[in-house]
Write an enzyme that holds these catalytic residues in place. Sequence first.
Site, PDB file in Angstrom:
ATOM      1  CB  CYS B 115      -0.906   0.008   1.225  1.00 45.07           C
ATOM      2  SG  CYS B 115      -1.791   1.574   1.430  1.00 45.07           S
ATOM      3  CB  CYS B 118      -1.993   4.901   4.172  1.00 47.56           C
ATOM      4  SG  CYS B 118      -3.377   4.071   3.422  1.00 47.56           S
ATOM      5  CB  SER B 119       0.816   1.017   5.921  1.00 43.54           C
ATOM      6  OG  SER B 119       2.041   1.641   5.669  1.00 43.54           O
ATOM      7  CB  CYS B 120      -4.404  -0.560   3.123  1.00 46.96           C
ATOM      8  SG  CYS B 120      -5.035   1.115   3.010  1.00 46.96           S
TER       9      CYS B 120
END
Lengths: 219, 213
Positions: B115, B118-120
């Site tokens: 991601c 963001c870092s989903c």
Amino acid sequence: MDGIHDLGGMEGFGPVAATFEQNPFPGFADWEKRVVGLSYTLPLDGMTIDWFRHVVELMAPRDYLQTAYFDKWCAAYVVMFTDNGTFTLPDFGRPSALADTGAPSGEAVAAVLAQDRASAGSYERPAGSPPAFAVGQTVRTRAHMHSGHHRLPRYARDAEGRIISHHGCHPLPDASARGTETPEHLYTVRFDARTLWGPDAPPNDHVALDLWESYLVPA
Amino acid sequence: MPTFEPKRAAAIHRDLHSHVPSDPVLRVKALESLAVERGLVTSERIDAWVEAYSEHIGPKRGAQVVARSWLDPGFRTRLLDDAASAIREFGFEGDATGDLKALENTPEDHHLVVCTLCSCYPFSILGMSPAWYRSAEYRARAVREPRKVLAEFGVTIPDDVSVQVWDSTSERRYIVIPQRPAGTEGWDEDRLAAIVTRNAMIGTDRHLEIGAP
């Protein structure tokens, strides 16, 4: 917004600090676990996932790169609960002591596990209009976006790709970040690595992104 | 209610430094204690979530799903068709898996999930993400030079294998289904699940180790 959060394809970063651990909280400090717990417990009335993401994105670039991931979450909660009037920033200078709590009861853990299961659900929403594009079609991503929250990374702008799947309508992040739910058709678009990165990229590699209809134009 | 005013949020971010402790340990403690004081949360409820992610929600769930997909062709079909529904058969549905897609590695394809924005991460099926997944290095490089990133995990992808990177830009989440290694014929689900690594389900592991015979 063309912010620091949009890291995809940026150069100059070093090796990834690869780890191989299997434990449930890989490398977490206690304070990071508290942020995880807070994220599921704080009353996020009226806040949307995209407002949360946008608040993280609005952190100053210098701070963004130097702040650990869950510290960014903490900062976002401080900002959101100050923005909505729950706290004032000076409140954070005089926190009261936290009582020591023992291990949680089995009932308490069962309750949060039930809450987690109950929270499951698709973001798909009823479609108000037919999709503009079809699976198999070649499309082009927009060259320019706006300064609000959206989910079209810089590295995938003004690029041709092929729609490989269609997922009905999902809330447009741009609108959700402003507190409005506006469902729009969502597609997975596959790009050749060479389209994105140039002729030196391997010919058989691809990058797929989930993109909303208004991020796309006919090729 | 939130104001949804980006300028206001950016201004609070700037002001925050003069009021909120910069050490994350103190900052998080301040947030929790204020939230408790105002009756927004209880520390017991936060403890329960930490316990849930320590003992129940984690990559063991994903590993069990992968193992079943190797043993049960009917389940494999359901998983590839609609992973969000298929994981309900285990009661593994929850946060960030309502639009889950399973990506099956084959001899010709290797899948890698990132991601960049963001870092989903698919929390209810894989638990908490490792630090490298959330790092600027991984987010920047996984889309641009995935083969070099994979090499840093000790994974070499031959030229005739295609690398498919999936950037989680919507609420859809991904889990990679690694290939079942040779030498595991006759193994039951638990034994198979024990060899499925977290990294394999993100895509930074390809050839699972089956251990000593």
